[in-house]
Design a protein around this motif. Sequence first.
Motif, PDB file in Angstrom:
ATOM      1  N   ARG A 168       0.845  -1.212   0.000  1.00  0.00           N
ATOM      2  CA  ARG A 168       0.000   0.000   0.000  1.00  0.00           C
ATOM      3  C   ARG A 168       0.868   1.246   0.000  1.00  0.00           C
ATOM      4  O   ARG A 168       0.569   2.220  -0.700  1.00  0.00           O
ATOM      5  CB  ARG A 168      -0.934   0.004   1.210  1.00  0.00           C
TER       6      ARG A 168
ATOM      7  N   GLN B 280       2.276   1.662  -3.449  1.00  0.00           N
ATOM      8  CA  GLN B 280       1.252   2.118  -4.389  1.00  0.00           C
ATOM      9  C   GLN B 280       1.031   3.618  -4.267  1.00  0.00           C
ATOM     10  O   GLN B 280       0.925   4.330  -5.274  1.00  0.00           O
ATOM     11  CB  GLN B 280      -0.049   1.371  -4.151  1.00  0.00           C
TER      12      GLN B 280
ATOM     13  N   GLU C 187       1.669   6.386  -7.163  1.00  0.00           N
ATOM     14  CA  GLU C 187       0.591   7.280  -7.592  1.00  0.00           C
ATOM     15  C   GLU C 187       1.023   8.733  -7.485  1.00  0.00           C
ATOM     16  O   GLU C 187       0.689   9.563  -8.345  1.00  0.00           O
ATOM     17  CB  GLU C 187      -0.654   7.023  -6.752  1.00  0.00           C
TER      18      GLU C 187
ATOM     19  N   LEU D 293       1.979  -3.632  -9.426  1.00  0.00           N
ATOM     20  CA  LEU D 293       2.035  -2.199  -9.113  1.00  0.00           C
ATOM     21  C   LEU D 293       2.974  -1.467 -10.072  1.00  0.00           C
ATOM     22  O   LEU D 293       2.660  -0.362 -10.530  1.00  0.00           O
ATOM     23  CB  LEU D 293       2.493  -1.997  -7.673  1.00  0.00           C
TER      24      LEU D 293
ATOM     25  N   GLN E 225       1.328  -1.067 -13.415  1.00  0.00           N
ATOM     26  CA  GLN E 225       0.283  -0.050 -13.391  1.00  0.00           C
ATOM     27  C   GLN E 225       0.877   1.343 -13.530  1.00  0.00           C
ATOM     28  O   GLN E 225       0.322   2.205 -14.215  1.00  0.00           O
ATOM     29  CB  GLN E 225      -0.525  -0.155 -12.092  1.00  0.00           C
ATOM     30  N   HIS E 226       1.996   1.575 -12.886  1.00  0.00           N
ATOM     31  CA  HIS E 226       2.633   2.885 -13.003  1.00  0.00           C
ATOM     32  C   HIS E 226       3.138   3.109 -14.426  1.00  0.00           C
ATOM     33  O   HIS E 226       2.982   4.202 -14.984  1.00  0.00           O
ATOM     34  CB  HIS E 226       3.781   3.025 -12.015  1.00  0.00           C
TER      35      HIS E 226
END
Length: 257
Positions: free
Chosen positions: A132, A135, A139, A176, A179-180
């Motif tokens: 978390r 992440q 973000e 993760l 996704q970035h």
Amino acid sequence: MKIIQVTDLHLVTPGETLCGLDPLARLQACIADINQNHPDAELVIFSGDLSETGSEVTYRALAEELTHLVPPFRLMLGNHDNRLAFRHVFETANREDGFIHSVEDLAEGRLIMLDTLLPGRPEGRLDEARLRWLQKRLEEAKDRAVFLFSHHPPFPIHMPLLDRMGIIEADALYVLLKQHGNVRHIFAGHAHRPIAGSWRGIPVSVLRGTNHQSALDFSPDKIAVTHEPPAYAVIFIDRDSVIVHFHDFLDRSAAYR
């Protein structure tokens, strides 16, 4: 942008040896070489296994040596380290969850330094709390380039015993990073080997420690310690490239002319 990576110091009580070598003397030589040749580095990252024993005395010895290092530095933890003893000396931890991970935003992107320590085990861990945290940091970076530092490699190096000591949640980590979409390199330690390649499309590198090394042995159930030269990495990052040099800092052979 120039970054220095140093890894796997494995400090013991000053005056003692490990694998027939003096880890503290090796660290002193490493710092002296960085100061002489790379005082302009933006950051020196020590990527874990700072201590062999996890004792406060080893972290106090490290703290003393770091007073002589010219460039700024960040410290990471490896499987031999002890968070509590480390914090007693360096008084640093993430206020959010207590782990020793951090972020550095520089001109060419965001450096993320993970805490993969799983106390009492050689494997690396990125549990839900740490994932978390990661992440959120990804973000925050939005579309900026990210450079990830992890003591444990999340990727296989095809040395079976060492591969069993990687990051348990490597697949979740990759999700993760994917996704970035702009993770340009993963820098790791732990293996005590000079290694370069890519993992699922992400460039990776590993380097030797400052004390003892791992033999290049692909046997399924053993790994031997060697006295191959210690090294640190000199990393150049710009918009177009990431270049990693492995420097054997005890090599005093004359350049051929």
